[in-house]
Each structure stands twice: as structure tokens, then as C-alpha cells.
Design a protein around this motif. Sequence first.
Motif, PDB file in Angstrom:
ATOM      1  N   LYS A 359      31.088  20.058 -23.605  1.00 60.75           N
ATOM      2  CA  LYS A 359      32.467  20.254 -24.057  1.00 60.75           C
ATOM      3  C   LYS A 359      32.475  20.775 -25.494  1.00 60.75           C
ATOM      4  O   LYS A 359      31.685  20.320 -26.328  1.00 60.75           O
ATOM      5  N   ALA A 393      35.666  19.051 -18.947  1.00 58.98           N
ATOM      6  CA  ALA A 393      36.478  18.384 -17.919  1.00 58.98           C
ATOM      7  C   ALA A 393      37.433  19.371 -17.253  1.00 58.98           C
ATOM      8  O   ALA A 393      37.989  19.081 -16.192  1.00 58.98           O
ATOM      9  N   ASP A 394      37.614  20.526 -17.865  1.00 58.07           N
ATOM     10  CA  ASP A 394      38.612  21.483 -17.396  1.00 58.07           C
ATOM     11  C   ASP A 394      37.978  22.524 -16.478  1.00 58.07           C
ATOM     12  O   ASP A 394      36.938  23.098 -16.791  1.00 58.07           O
ATOM     13  N   MET A 395      38.635  22.764 -15.354  1.00 57.24           N
ATOM     14  CA  MET A 395      38.115  23.696 -14.342  1.00 57.24           C
ATOM     15  C   MET A 395      37.908  25.105 -14.894  1.00 57.24           C
ATOM     16  O   MET A 395      36.830  25.687 -14.758  1.00 57.24           O
ATOM     17  N   THR A 416      31.628  21.365  -9.460  1.00 57.39           N
ATOM     18  CA  THR A 416      32.906  21.955  -9.867  1.00 57.39           C
ATOM     19  C   THR A 416      34.075  21.138  -9.301  1.00 57.39           C
ATOM     20  O   THR A 416      35.087  20.939  -9.983  1.00 57.39           O
ATOM     21  N   ARG A 419      36.297  18.629 -11.116  1.00 52.92           N
ATOM     22  CA  ARG A 419      37.441  19.082 -11.936  1.00 52.92           C
ATOM     23  C   ARG A 419      38.666  19.315 -11.067  1.00 52.92           C
ATOM     24  O   ARG A 419      39.776  19.397 -11.577  1.00 52.92           O
ATOM     25  N   LYS A 420      38.450  19.430  -9.763  1.00 52.64           N
ATOM     26  CA  LYS A 420      39.561  19.691  -8.844  1.00 52.64           C
ATOM     27  C   LYS A 420      40.197  18.388  -8.363  1.00 52.64           C
ATOM     28  O   LYS A 420      41.411  18.276  -8.266  1.00 52.64           O
ATOM     29  N   THR A 423      40.195  15.184 -12.458  1.00 49.74           N
ATOM     30  CA  THR A 423      39.215  15.272 -13.551  1.00 49.74           C
ATOM     31  C   THR A 423      39.445  14.166 -14.575  1.00 49.74           C
ATOM     32  O   THR A 423      40.499  13.513 -14.592  1.00 49.74           O
TER      33      THR A 423
END
Length: 461
Positions: A359, A393-395, A416, A419-420, A423
Motif C-alpha cells: 500500500k 486494499a483497493d481493487m 484479487t 478486494r471484491k 475488502t
Amino acid sequence: PAAKKAKLSKLTDLRGSRVRVNGWVHRLRDQKGIIFIVLRDGTGYLQCILSGQVSQTYDALTLTLESSVELTGTLQPVPEGKTAPGGHELVVDFWKVLGAAPGAEDAFTNRLNEKSDASIQADLRHLVLRGETASAILKLRAALLSAFRQSYDANNLIEVTPPCLVQTQVEGGATLFALNYYGQPAFLTQSSQLYLETCLPSLGDVFCIQESFRAENSHTRRHLSEYTHLEAELAFINFDDLMTHIESIICETIDRLLENPTSAALIKQLNPNFTKPARPFTRLSYVDAIKWLNEHGIQHEAEDAEGNVIKDEAGNPKMVDHAVGDDIAEAAERRMTDILGTPVFLHGFPAELKAFYMKKIPNQGGDGPVFTESCDLLMPNVGEIVGGSMRIADMEELLAAYKREGIDPSPYYWFTDQRKYGTCEHGGYGLGVERLLAWLANRYTVRECSLYPRWPGRATP
Ligand code: 4AD
Ligand code: MG
């Protein structure tokens, strides 16, 4: 009376009784017809005395180091003014050799000691393990892993066992061991981090103690091709929480080792000057660390655009100051920890130097490098023992990170998906068990801290 069979570490309550013990001849001395054996059984050592008739048999006269034996006799406190392991000795009245060993002409018993050539020691690792130092290190290692498990349990982290056979990379493609997996490409895992992240919504905070593999052609005293990786992942935390957690887990675990008389004695034996580190650990940002290195005249080798070291006419590498954006190499890191002499968290590394999943520090201005919420914990004499970070944490941000690193996202669909499907802010770290042990036991190299160490060119015994 019938003799009681016992392990050597459990003899104190049997003083004065007849006991039967099994083990290997660790030391052997014939003094005017009386044979002194120091017996070893893995749990401890015991001095045994063969005198009179029992010392005059053919077996006694041909007894060799490392033979396995069974000894029966009376356990007595050592006479006043003498010392022996455990404070007692076995006066043997009946004994037999179970498996003889070759004795003085043999490479191991005759030539091998701690000063022997490193390659001989490596070839004979299976025998080196029988030595007092090697076995003490391995016992401390076992105690360390057990203490870590207790600390994690006390902090509500659950242990999982992720796979070693994987089809994704975590720490860059360059250090992957590739293999043929039923005709498909697969790798030996570099880190279980991505799997741990998927456990958060299922199990909460998790940890694992798992082998990791790195195909690094690094012949240093802190690199192994296979090492024991202790990794943990925590949900709903921030970067400060992460560093505090790493510090607490390590300190709690050291406290457990020091509170336990057996492990405390092992630390004392291996590292008599060990003192537990003061808290809180120093925290130094990457940018401040670069300044600190330059203030202390610690330079690094200049490289050309292809990454080759630039040399002067005499063939010596050209040394230059550190600049923001430079990697802090092992040599500089080591000098830094040697000067500071305490654990140090370096944090906030440039994204360019670090893995794709990290991050970024929020709200960074300017057009210099982008920094990440990442940290390395450095220890004196060893350098980096922990690498950790907050995770993207963000897609959208993760998809962009795959793209930047040239990673095909399709094999990562399961990662992935985190995050969907709900998250969360989360972070974690990996700790090199052999490196921590090298620090704790004051060993020159991590190779001494692994049962059967692997490094470039070595995968035996
Ligand atoms: O810094 P690293 O590469 O970080 C990771 O693998 C993260 N994915 C871990 C995580 O966040 N879950 O490795 C972590 C630690 C290092 O700090 C070092 O102690 C150890 O693993 N390590 C090695 N130990 C021995 N030999 C090697 N070749 C090592 N490479 C890493
Ligand atoms: Mg690292």
C-alpha cells in the motif's frame, strides 16, 4: 532391584537408584584402567564410570566415540569438588555396545571439529548435528518456534498451513524455483502472504510457519535457498498497529524463552552476552535512513545503467553517497545496525524497490518517488529479519499495480477477489526464522541455524 529406564534429562529424581540409560558415547577417557564416558541421548549428558571388571572386557577396551550403548548402574551425586553434567554420575555395573562406531581413524571422530573446512562440515552435516553447539542451536530453534506459537495463540492468531506448490509469485519472478507440475509451470513458494490474506475473512488474523524458497545466487551469510518463514496477516489495522504488533510478538516470544529455564540456559550457552532489546524499537524512515548513511560516510558501489559495478583504474569499485530512491544494500544495512546496536524499524520504502502488493502512503505530494507503508526490522549482526507492509486494499489500485509490474492478473483471480468480496485495511509480515535465531544465538551465519541448510550449489545431505 530392577533398573528404571530413563532419559538423561530426567534423572534428578532417580539419584541413589539403579537406572538403565541409552545413548551415544560423546566423550571417552581411559584413566588408569577406569573408563569415563560422557553419554549423550539428545535430551542431555551423563558422566558414566566403568571400573573394575566391567572396564576390562574386550568391548570396554575397544569402545569408540559415537558408539551407541546401554548402561546400567547406580546413579550417584558427584563427589565433593568435582563437576559433571546434572551433578550426578552413573557407576556402571552392566553394559553393552548396541552399535559400534569406527573410532579414531574416521573422518568425523578424528578430523571434524568447529575449525574444519566449511565444505567438509557441510558434507558431514548429519554428524556435525551431534555436536554440542549444533544440537543446542536446534533445541533453541525448537523452543523459539514453540514460543512463537504460544505468543500467537495469546494474541488470537490462528495457524494455517498454506501450500508450497504455487502458480503465482509474491516477491518477483527473478527468485522463483520453477518446476514442471503435471505439464504445467509451477513454482516453490517464496512467501505464503497471498494465501494468508485470503484467510482473514474466514479465520481472522492468521500466521504460518512454512518453508519459503528463493533462487537467489547470494553466497552471503544470511541467505538460504530454502528457509523457514514465519508469516502473519492481520485485518482492520493501520501501519502503526502493524509495527507495534511485530515488536510485541518478538518481545513476548523472547520473554517466554527467557522465562523458561531450559531455553534460557541454551541462550546463555550460545550467546552469554544476550540482553533482551529495549522497547520501543527505534523507527527510522527510509528517507531519514538515507540521510543517516550519508552523515556517517556509508557509501555504496556505483552501478552503470545495466546494473554493473563501476570500477576505477585499480579495479576497485567506485563508491558513492546514497540518494533517495537507492536500495539500501546488505553491506550498508549491516554497518548501520552495527553502529546503532539495537533493533531498528526502517519504514516507508519507495514503491519501486518493493513488491507489487504494498500500500502507498496516502496523500503524497510532489513528483519524487512514491513511498509505501512498508517496514523492515533490522537486528545487529544480521540486518533484515522481518519484511512487512500494509497491503493494497483497493481493487483499482491492485489492478494498476499488476500492470505496472507486468504481472498477468489471471492466475491471481483468487487474491484479487479479496478486494471484491468485502475488502479491508490489512497488513502483515514475514520473519526469517534462521535470521532471528542467528541474532538470538549469536551465530556468524544462518547456515548454522537450519537443520540441513540449502544454498546455491548445495542440496545435500
Ligand atoms: O522481505 P521478504 O522477501 O518479504 C516477504 O516475503 C513478504 N511477502 C512477507 C510477508 O509480508 N508475509 O522476506 C521476509 C523475510 C526477510 O525479512 C528475511 O528475514 C527472510 O524472510 N528471508 C530470508 N531468509 C533467509 N534466506 C533468504 N534467501 C531469505 N529471503 C528472505
Ligand atoms: Mg525484504
